[in-house]
Design a protein around this motif. Structure first.
Motif, PDB file in Angstrom:
ATOM      1  N   ARG A 188     -37.094  72.477  16.339  1.00 43.48           N
ATOM      2  CA  ARG A 188     -37.703  73.770  16.085  1.00 43.48           C
ATOM      3  C   ARG A 188     -37.216  74.323  14.752  1.00 43.48           C
ATOM      4  NH1 ARG A 188     -41.938  74.407  19.694  1.00 43.48           N
ATOM      5  NH2 ARG A 188     -41.319  73.356  21.602  1.00 43.48           N
ATOM      6  N   GLY A 189     -38.141  74.872  13.980  1.00 47.28           N
ATOM      7  CA  GLY A 189     -37.769  75.447  12.696  1.00 47.28           C
ATOM      8  C   GLY A 189     -37.515  74.382  11.642  1.00 47.28           C
ATOM      9  N   LEU A 190     -36.937  74.819  10.549  1.00 46.53           N
ATOM     10  CA  LEU A 190     -36.617  73.929   9.439  1.00 46.53           C
ATOM     11  C   LEU A 190     -35.182  74.165   8.985  1.00 46.53           C
ATOM     12  CD1 LEU A 190     -39.770  74.105   7.124  1.00 46.53           C
ATOM     13  CD2 LEU A 190     -38.821  72.029   8.142  1.00 46.53           C
ATOM     14  N   PRO A 191     -34.485  73.130   8.531  1.00 45.29           N
ATOM     15  CA  PRO A 191     -33.178  73.365   7.919  1.00 45.29           C
ATOM     16  C   PRO A 191     -33.335  74.372   6.784  1.00 45.29           C
ATOM     17  CG  PRO A 191     -33.546  71.017   8.232  1.00 45.29           C
ATOM     18  CD  PRO A 191     -34.839  71.702   8.545  1.00 45.29           C
ATOM     19  N   PRO A 192     -32.444  75.363   6.669  1.00 45.24           N
ATOM     20  CA  PRO A 192     -32.609  76.428   5.672  1.00 45.24           C
ATOM     21  C   PRO A 192     -32.859  75.924   4.254  1.00 45.24           C
ATOM     22  CG  PRO A 192     -30.824  76.969   7.173  1.00 45.24           C
ATOM     23  CD  PRO A 192     -31.238  75.562   7.494  1.00 45.24           C
ATOM     24  N   PHE A 193     -32.212  74.828   3.868  1.00 44.22           N
ATOM     25  CA  PHE A 193     -32.349  74.372   2.487  1.00 44.22           C
ATOM     26  C   PHE A 193     -33.760  73.872   2.185  1.00 44.22           C
ATOM     27  CE2 PHE A 193     -31.879  70.083   4.149  1.00 44.22           C
ATOM     28  CZ  PHE A 193     -32.522  69.283   3.217  1.00 44.22           C
ATOM     29  N   VAL A 194     -34.476  73.388   3.207  1.00 48.49           N
ATOM     30  CA  VAL A 194     -35.813  72.836   2.976  1.00 48.49           C
ATOM     31  C   VAL A 194     -36.760  73.924   2.479  1.00 48.49           C
ATOM     32  CG1 VAL A 194     -37.827  71.777   4.052  1.00 48.49           C
ATOM     33  CG2 VAL A 194     -35.537  70.968   4.640  1.00 48.49           C
ATOM     34  N   LEU A 195     -36.882  74.992   3.262  1.00 55.07           N
ATOM     35  CA  LEU A 195     -37.789  76.068   2.872  1.00 55.07           C
ATOM     36  C   LEU A 195     -37.302  76.759   1.609  1.00 55.07           C
ATOM     37  CD1 LEU A 195     -40.442  77.138   3.929  1.00 55.07           C
ATOM     38  CD2 LEU A 195     -39.185  78.882   5.209  1.00 55.07           C
ATOM     39  N   ARG A 196     -35.985  76.926   1.484  1.00 55.51           N
ATOM     40  CA  ARG A 196     -35.426  77.591   0.295  1.00 55.51           C
ATOM     41  C   ARG A 196     -35.787  76.837  -0.983  1.00 55.51           C
ATOM     42  NH1 ARG A 196     -30.352  77.177   1.436  1.00 55.51           N
ATOM     43  NH2 ARG A 196     -29.908  75.410   0.061  1.00 55.51           N
ATOM     44  N   GLU A 197     -35.622  75.525  -0.960  1.00 55.93           N
ATOM     45  CA  GLU A 197     -35.882  74.754  -2.176  1.00 55.93           C
ATOM     46  C   GLU A 197     -37.376  74.633  -2.466  1.00 55.93           C
ATOM     47  OE1 GLU A 197     -33.757  71.415  -3.211  1.00 55.93           O
ATOM     48  OE2 GLU A 197     -31.805  72.144  -2.507  1.00 55.93           O
ATOM     49  N   ILE A 198     -38.180  74.525  -1.424  1.00 59.00           N
ATOM     50  CA  ILE A 198     -39.631  74.482  -1.645  1.00 59.00           C
ATOM     51  C   ILE A 198     -40.125  75.808  -2.226  1.00 59.00           C
ATOM     52  CG2 ILE A 198     -41.856  74.439  -0.447  1.00 59.00           C
ATOM     53  CD1 ILE A 198     -40.692  72.265   1.375  1.00 59.00           C
ATOM     54  N   MET A 199     -39.581  76.914  -1.715  1.00 55.30           N
ATOM     55  CA  MET A 199     -39.998  78.227  -2.201  1.00 55.30           C
ATOM     56  C   MET A 199     -39.515  78.494  -3.623  1.00 55.30           C
ATOM     57  SD  MET A 199     -41.925  79.440   0.137  1.00 55.30           S
ATOM     58  CE  MET A 199     -42.067  81.201  -0.160  1.00 55.30           C
ATOM     59  N   GLU A 200     -38.537  77.722  -4.102  1.00 54.27           N
ATOM     60  CA  GLU A 200     -38.114  77.850  -5.498  1.00 54.27           C
ATOM     61  C   GLU A 200     -39.255  77.534  -6.460  1.00 54.27           C
ATOM     62  OE1 GLU A 200     -34.699  75.468  -6.286  1.00 54.27           O
ATOM     63  OE2 GLU A 200     -33.305  76.764  -5.188  1.00 54.27           O
ATOM     64  N   CYS A 201     -40.210  76.736  -6.004  1.00 58.94           N
ATOM     65  CA  CYS A 201     -41.373  76.408  -6.838  1.00 58.94           C
ATOM     66  C   CYS A 201     -42.381  77.561  -6.884  1.00 58.94           C
ATOM     67  CB  CYS A 201     -42.071  75.153  -6.294  1.00 58.94           C
ATOM     68  SG  CYS A 201     -41.066  73.661  -6.320  1.00 58.94           S
ATOM     69  N   ASN A 202     -42.095  78.610  -6.137  1.00 57.90           N
ATOM     70  CA  ASN A 202     -42.950  79.790  -6.083  1.00 57.90           C
ATOM     71  C   ASN A 202     -44.401  79.441  -5.709  1.00 57.90           C
ATOM     72  OD1 ASN A 202     -42.959  82.544  -6.141  1.00 57.90           O
ATOM     73  ND2 ASN A 202     -42.532  82.731  -8.334  1.00 57.90           N
ATOM     74  N   PRO A 203     -44.601  78.655  -4.645  1.00 60.20           N
ATOM     75  CA  PRO A 203     -45.968  78.242  -4.297  1.00 60.20           C
ATOM     76  C   PRO A 203     -46.891  79.406  -3.959  1.00 60.20           C
ATOM     77  CG  PRO A 203     -44.441  77.746  -2.510  1.00 60.20           C
ATOM     78  CD  PRO A 203     -43.603  78.132  -3.685  1.00 60.20           C
ATOM     79  N   LEU A 204     -46.328  80.486  -3.412  1.00 60.38           N
ATOM     80  CA  LEU A 204     -47.175  81.602  -2.987  1.00 60.38           C
ATOM     81  C   LEU A 204     -47.655  82.458  -4.147  1.00 60.38           C
ATOM     82  CD1 LEU A 204     -45.327  82.662   0.291  1.00 60.38           C
ATOM     83  CD2 LEU A 204     -47.243  81.085   0.000  1.00 60.38           C
ATOM     84  N   SER A 205     -47.166  82.166  -5.357  1.00 59.99           N
ATOM     85  CA  SER A 205     -47.696  82.869  -6.536  1.00 59.99           C
ATOM     86  C   SER A 205     -49.181  82.581  -6.710  1.00 59.99           C
ATOM     87  CB  SER A 205     -46.931  82.453  -7.798  1.00 59.99           C
ATOM     88  OG  SER A 205     -47.113  81.066  -8.068  1.00 59.99           O
ATOM     89  N   ILE A 206     -49.651  81.481  -6.114  1.00 65.07           N
ATOM     90  CA  ILE A 206     -51.067  81.135  -6.193  1.00 65.07           C
ATOM     91  C   ILE A 206     -51.933  82.209  -5.530  1.00 65.07           C
ATOM     92  CG2 ILE A 206     -52.742  79.579  -5.063  1.00 65.07           C
ATOM     93  CD1 ILE A 206     -51.175  77.239  -6.103  1.00 65.07           C
ATOM     94  N   GLY A 207     -51.404  82.903  -4.526  1.00 60.28           N
ATOM     95  CA  GLY A 207     -52.182  83.909  -3.811  1.00 60.28           C
ATOM     96  C   GLY A 207     -52.072  85.313  -4.368  1.00 60.28           C
ATOM     97  N   ILE A 208     -51.388  85.476  -5.505  1.00 60.08           N
ATOM     98  CA  ILE A 208     -51.129  86.809  -6.063  1.00 60.08           C
ATOM     99  C   ILE A 208     -51.932  87.010  -7.351  1.00 60.08           C
ATOM    100  CG2 ILE A 208     -49.332  88.292  -7.058  1.00 60.08           C
ATOM    101  CD1 ILE A 208     -47.351  86.923  -5.153  1.00 60.08           C
ATOM    102  N   PRO A 209     -52.583  88.168  -7.498  1.00 53.56           N
ATOM    103  CA  PRO A 209     -53.373  88.441  -8.717  1.00 53.56           C
ATOM    104  C   PRO A 209     -52.530  88.378  -9.981  1.00 53.56           C
ATOM    105  CG  PRO A 209     -53.871  90.049  -6.999  1.00 53.56           C
ATOM    106  CD  PRO A 209     -52.683  89.270  -6.521  1.00 53.56           C
ATOM    107  N   LYS A 210     -53.166  88.037 -11.094  1.00 55.13           N
ATOM    108  CA  LYS A 210     -52.458  87.901 -12.364  1.00 55.13           C
ATOM    109  C   LYS A 210     -51.819  89.195 -12.813  1.00 55.13           C
ATOM    110  CE  LYS A 210     -54.764  83.899 -14.410  1.00 55.13           C
ATOM    111  NZ  LYS A 210     -55.547  83.380 -15.551  1.00 55.13           N
ATOM    112  N   GLU A 211     -52.491  90.323 -12.570  1.00 54.38           N
ATOM    113  CA  GLU A 211     -51.946  91.602 -13.028  1.00 54.38           C
ATOM    114  C   GLU A 211     -50.636  91.967 -12.344  1.00 54.38           C
ATOM    115  OE1 GLU A 211     -55.596  92.701 -10.393  1.00 54.38           O
ATOM    116  OE2 GLU A 211     -54.928  91.051 -11.701  1.00 54.38           O
ATOM    117  N   TYR A 212     -50.287  91.247 -11.265  1.00 51.34           N
ATOM    118  CA  TYR A 212     -49.013  91.472 -10.580  1.00 51.34           C
ATOM    119  C   TYR A 212     -48.046  90.307 -10.803  1.00 51.34           C
ATOM    120  CZ  TYR A 212     -51.649  95.168  -8.307  1.00 51.34           C
ATOM    121  OH  TYR A 212     -52.413  96.290  -8.074  1.00 51.34           O
TER     122      TYR A 212
END
Length: 514
Positions: free
Chosen positions: A50-74
């Motif tokens: 269940r869940g993910l080892p903390p380092f997995v999500l932390r390191e993946i999120m370092e790539c800022n993948p969710l920036s794809i869903g945010i408008p340019k003006e922000y």
């Protein structure tokens, strides 16, 4: 001094990820997934816990993948649908759960916030997503009102500076993880009744009076990396954090859900691609009777269908990239969105089943892509609208339009219908009959399965126009035509068997075996 340097460094890194070409951006993410899933850890082991080892999500999120869903003006990459689908595809090649995590954040939180939230809320939310790697989700479903969302009982009352929300929600992906939630509720009238319309609120669980109590974490079958549970809602939401619909809250919800369903092919794309690669490689290497599995006709049948599903999914991704952007109002595309979601999730499950069948006993493990794929892809046929319901809704929409046009011949309608006009001619023999517009529910579901695949076939033809390779196009069209033919045969059957509730009498085989 050091803090200032670090802040400038963080800002510089963020700007570089939000401005670089999408292929370069995705390449960095793929490298990071390779590191955490295959070099520093073992994704097959992660799939069993269940869940993910903390380092997995932390390191993946370092790539800022969710920036794809945010408008340019922000400070984001612009919430471009083509990029969002590509992100989901890249993630699902490695992990369907990770791709769904991205999908929840983007389709069910960031996109509606960017489109409907007030300025004050948007600025703070997007800043924290970019700088603190926060996550967000959506709570609609309630314990007693699953598919009946319009009758949700979570209530909101308006006070001077805030809205008070009370109720229960369950089966929200990222339960207990997300920093933000979109909460749905209905306003109370002076009499204590609930209004018909629905409101959406941004809840920040890090703020006073906005904490959400998780009453139970569910032992969900599959998608182990994503927590689900039952939540108690008793929060006070600032008025600045209420979404502002362009017309009604129900239409806002339809726009949100239809856009989300149009993005399912992104999650399916990498998943089916990975299954196809694994299946072909296994069948090349596995020897049975002195020859590789690839030489057996039944194996070829299974492999060709997986490959056809890859083509159909590619067509859907291309279609959604053009149509599903946040700049478009998707309120009225229910037939298309339902077809995309239901057909592609059926194909996901069938692909996983075929891989497991081809590999055999070894695949019947959670640590194997086949077995894991069966349980991970199965809920996709249920959440955000059970496929049975969506297929029935497709038929309801078609029948409604046929009545409006006073047309009863199914072929004549499909030939003139925008979503099916390209494919209708090659299916004329199947559809050239007068449709009974008073169908029982099971026939509505079967007709919806057929129409969904005709709509998918149109998308494949359009993908061919764009230059997609012809042999793959042919395989995709052939598979869809076979499924349409088979389902139409069932649809035309007059049999309507009903359950026999009091079946106990004279139904024991042992009694008659003496």
């Amino acid at each position: 001094m050091n803090e200032t340097i670090e802040m400038k460094k963080t800002s510089s890194e963020r700007n570089s990820t939000t401005q670089e070409p999408i292929q370069q951006f995705l390449a960095k993410l793929k490298d990071k997934m390779k590191q955490v899933y295959h070099q520093r850890g073992d994704i097959d082991k992660y799939s069993q816990q269940r869940g993910l080892p903390p380092f997995v999500l932390r390191e993946i999120m370092e790539c800022n993948p969710l920036s794809i869903g945010i408008p340019k003006e922000y400070g984001g990459r612009g919430a471009i649908m083509r990029e969002n689908i590509a992100l989901l595809e890249a993630a699902s090649y490695e992990s369907l759960a990770l791709s769904l995590t991205f999908g929840i954040n983007s389709a069910l939180f960031l996109q509606p916030v960017g489109k409907y939230a007030q300025e004050e809320a948007k600025a703070s939310v997007f800043k924290r997503f970019l700088e603190q790697r926060n996550m967000g989700g959506l709570m609609i479903t309630e314990p007693d009102y699953g598919s009946d969302a319009l009758n949700m009982q979570t209530s909101c009352t308006e006070e001077e500076d805030y809205f008070q929300l009370s109720g229960k929600k369950h089966w929200a992906g990222l339960t207990g993880w997300a920093d933000y939630w979109l909460l749905t509720a209905r306003q109370k009238t002076e009499k204590g009744d609930l209004k018909r319309d629905i409101d959406f609120f941004i809840c920040d669980v890090t703020q006073p009076n906005q904490g959400i109590q998780v009453e139970e974490f569910f032992d969900n079958l599959g998608l182990y990396q994503i927590p689900y549970g039952r939540n108690h809602i008793d929060v006070k939401i600032p008025k600045t954090h209420r979404l502002q619909p362009h017309s009604t809250g129900v239409k806002m919800m339809l726009d949100l859900l239809h856009r989300s369903r149009m993005q399912f092919p992104g999650m399916a794309m990498g998943f089916i691609h990975r299954i196809m690669d694994e299946a072909i490689n296994h069948c090349k290497q596995r020897l049975v009777g002195g020859k590789s599995l690839l030489n057996y006709d039944q194996v070829q049948e299974r492999l060709s269908k997986i490959q056809a599903s890859f083509t159909v999914c590619s067509a859907m991704c291309s279609n959604s990239a053009k149509k599903a952007g946040v700049e478009n109002d998707l309120t009225g595309i229910g037939i298309e969105a339902n077809a995309v979601k239901s057909v592609i999730t059926d194909l996901m499950q069938e692909a996983a089943q075929s891989l497991t069948q081809l590999v055999g006993a070894k695949a019947y493990k959670l640590s194997h892509l086949g077995g894991r794929g069966i349980v991970d892809s199965r809920p996709f046929q249920i959440f955000e609208g059970s496929n049975d319901i969506l297929y029935a809704q497709i038929s309801e929409g078609i029948v409604k339009q046929m009545r409006k046009l006073k047309e009863t011949n199914l072929f004549n309608f499909l030939k003139g219908y925008e979503l099916t006009s390209r494919s209708a001619d090659q299916l004329k023999e199947l559809f050239n009959f007068d449709l009974n517009l008073q169908l029982p529910q099971r026939k509505m579901v079967e007709l919806g399965q057929v129409i969904g695949r005709v709509i998918s076939m149109d998308m494949v033809h359009k993908l061919a126009d764009e230059g997609f390779r012809n042999d793959l196009i042919e395989g995709g069209v052939n598979m869809l035509q076979q499924e349409i033919t088979q389902t139409m045969s069932k649809f035309k059957s007059k049999t309507l068997d009903l359950v026999i509730e009091d079946y106990q009498d004279d139904s024991s085989w042992l009694k008659f075996s003496i």
